[in-house]
Design an enzyme around this catalytic site. Structure first.
Site, PDB file in Angstrom:
ATOM      1  N   GLY A 263      26.485  19.038 -91.526  1.00  0.00           N
ATOM      2  CA  GLY A 263      26.735  20.268 -92.251  1.00  0.00           C
ATOM      3  C   GLY A 263      26.695  21.478 -91.342  1.00  0.00           C
ATOM      4  O   GLY A 263      26.821  21.366 -90.110  1.00  0.00           O
ATOM      5  N   HIS A 264      26.513  22.642 -91.946  1.00  0.00           N
ATOM      6  CA  HIS A 264      26.487  23.898 -91.188  1.00  0.00           C
ATOM      7  C   HIS A 264      25.524  24.853 -91.877  1.00  0.00           C
ATOM      8  O   HIS A 264      25.417  24.875 -93.110  1.00  0.00           O
ATOM      9  CB  HIS A 264      27.883  24.519 -91.123  1.00  0.00           C
ATOM     10  CG  HIS A 264      27.943  25.767 -90.298  1.00  0.00           C
ATOM     11  ND1 HIS A 264      27.730  25.768 -88.941  1.00  0.00           N
ATOM     12  CD2 HIS A 264      28.194  27.058 -90.645  1.00  0.00           C
ATOM     13  CE1 HIS A 264      27.848  27.007 -88.473  1.00  0.00           C
ATOM     14  NE2 HIS A 264      28.124  27.806 -89.497  1.00  0.00           N
TER      15      HIS A 264
ATOM     16  N   CYS B  81      27.119  28.274-111.091  1.00  0.00           N
ATOM     17  CA  CYS B  81      28.565  28.509-111.188  1.00  0.00           C
ATOM     18  C   CYS B  81      28.890  29.860-111.811  1.00  0.00           C
ATOM     19  O   CYS B  81      30.050  30.257-111.856  1.00  0.00           O
ATOM     20  CB  CYS B  81      29.223  27.380-111.971  1.00  0.00           C
ATOM     21  SG  CYS B  81      29.359  25.855-111.006  1.00  0.00           S
TER      22      CYS B  81
ATOM     23  N   LYS C   6      30.775  32.339-109.505  1.00  0.00           N
ATOM     24  CA  LYS C   6      32.195  32.242-109.189  1.00  0.00           C
ATOM     25  C   LYS C   6      32.900  33.579-109.378  1.00  0.00           C
ATOM     26  O   LYS C   6      32.575  34.361-110.275  1.00  0.00           O
ATOM     27  CB  LYS C   6      32.869  31.199-110.090  1.00  0.00           C
ATOM     28  CG  LYS C   6      32.654  29.763-109.659  1.00  0.00           C
ATOM     29  CD  LYS C   6      33.531  28.835-110.486  1.00  0.00           C
ATOM     30  CE  LYS C   6      33.463  27.407-109.978  1.00  0.00           C
ATOM     31  NZ  LYS C   6      34.346  26.507-110.761  1.00  0.00           N
TER      32      LYS C   6
ATOM     33  N   ASP D 289      33.177  17.147-108.585  1.00  0.00           N
ATOM     34  CA  ASP D 289      34.622  17.321-108.397  1.00  0.00           C
ATOM     35  C   ASP D 289      35.300  16.037-107.925  1.00  0.00           C
ATOM     36  O   ASP D 289      36.478  15.805-108.212  1.00  0.00           O
ATOM     37  CB  ASP D 289      34.895  18.449-107.399  1.00  0.00           C
ATOM     38  CG  ASP D 289      34.614  19.820-107.978  1.00  0.00           C
ATOM     39  OD1 ASP D 289      34.606  19.945-109.218  1.00  0.00           O
ATOM     40  OD2 ASP D 289      34.390  20.764-107.203  1.00  0.00           O
TER      41      ASP D 289
ATOM     42  N   ALA E  81      44.974  24.500-109.970  1.00  0.00           N
ATOM     43  CA  ALA E  81      43.533  24.795-109.952  1.00  0.00           C
ATOM     44  C   ALA E  81      42.716  23.554-110.273  1.00  0.00           C
ATOM     45  O   ALA E  81      41.761  23.593-111.046  1.00  0.00           O
ATOM     46  CB  ALA E  81      43.206  25.923-110.926  1.00  0.00           C
TER      47      ALA E  81
END
Length: 354
Positions: free
Chosen positions: A145-146, A22, A25, A97, A55
């Site tokens: 997914g991709h 993270c 970010k 999340d 947010a």
């Protein structure tokens, strides 16, 4: 083999990325500027219960009075060199999340970007296996997914979950007088910085991986407690950044007690040696003007408060009389380090650190 060693033929995963976890970010101040310049039409959808306004951790869309879809995406570059651990950490972080909204995961989709001609295919397969193992642990399918061929290795998930709108927990609903409880110890960014500098021993590495691969399952039960008003998870913007989001959402002041912060093993010694991430400095530059530090707060403590937490803990805003219930719930799920770190009070939207 030490935590940072790899075979001669395989480059260290962390050497292939300019940031990790993270800490990758975009700095919160830059992100806010980019979103403010967006030309996307601001359309009103009454069933979109949570969008970009505060947010928050995930989007929530109401299907009916009893069901709402929770949707999120999260991906980043390697924070560790072990491919399987990298996949596990990225997947755990992405599913967090959903738990932070009080939701239950339903399924996930993989986001994969890999330097195909640089990394052995076996290494890439291990990353994917790590993500799949976390989804199995969460009791959900990794349903697709991709993938792309990219310069830096990137992995993460799209997470889809479900929540009862009556039990959904936003990051904007804290109340004055609420107590703040943090579910995981701080210091992931500091340990990851030490790893890149070959300063992290095996015990420190294991502590970091254990923390970052622990699913934030308590969020599902926390959402059922009437005394819990707000939930979020502490990730890339650090405790101060996510505490400021609580403050702005509720139009209150977040007060943090720097003497009560739970720390991962070895973090205190490393930070006193000046080990921290560049993301910590960027975080402070982005929101430091909205934080009031007591004169007793050292530079090392400030670096800890702004330390980017990959797959960090849930931050709970709850009534004083529900504190024991929240702590017992965390302990029952194996989060014995959960601790009171502050409270919410009337005042302007800012963070005060004592």
């Amino acid at each position: 083999m030490t935590a940072s060693s790899t075979s001669a033929a395989t480059p260290r995963l962390t050497s292939l990325s300019h940031g990790g976890g993270c800490g990758c970010k975009i700095a919160p101040g830059v992100l806010a500027e980019l979103l403010a310049k967006s030309n996307l039409p601001k359309q009103f959808f009454p069933d979109l219960l949570v969008g970009t306004e505060t947010a928050d951790d995930a989007a929530v869309y109401r299907i009916n009075d009893e069901q709402a879809i929770v949707a999120t995406t999260d991906f980043f570059m390697p924070i560790v060199d072990d491919a399987f651990d990298f996949g596990r950490i990225a997947a755990t972080n992405a599913l967090s999340d959903i738990y932070a909204m009080g939701g239950t995961p339903l399924m996930a989709l993989a986001i994969v970007g890999m330097p195909i001609n640089v990394l052995p295919h076996d290494t890439i397969a291990k990353i994917l296996e790590g993500g799949e193992s976390v989804c199995r642990d969460a009791g959900i399918p990794l349903a697709g997914g991709h993938s792309i061929d990219s310069v830096e290795p990137i992995y993460g998930l799209v997470g889809i979950g479900i929540v009862n709108p009556k039990h959904m927990k936003r990051n904007a609903d804290a109340k004055a007088g609420d107590v703040l409880i943090l579910g995981k110890p701080l210091g992931v960014g500091i340990l990851s910085a030490a790893l890149k500098k070959n300063l992290l021993d095996d015990a420190g590495y294991r502590a970091m991986v254990d923390a970052t691969t622990k699913l934030n399952r308590p969020g599902m039960e926390l959402s059922q407690l009437a005394g819990v008003h707000a939930l979020t998870d502490v990730t890339g913007f650090g405790l101060l950044g996510h505490g400021l989001e609580l403050a702005r959402g509720a139009q209150l002041t977040t007060r943090i007690d720097s003497s009560k912060l739970p720390l991962l093993p070895g973090v205190q010694a490393l930070i006193e040696q000046g080990v921290f991430t560049g993301a910590s400095t960027r975080n402070w530059a982005s929101y430091g003007a909205h934080v009031q530090l007591a004169s007793s707060v050292s530079d090392a403590q400030r670096a800890l408060l702004t330390d980017p937490q990959t797959s960090g803990g849930l931050l709970v805003s709850c009534t004083p009389d529900s504190v024991q219930q929240v702590l017992e719930l965390f302990a029952r799920h194996g989060f014995g380090d959960a601790a009171i770190v502050g409270h919410m009070e009337a005042g302007p939207a800012r963070v005060i650190v004592d």
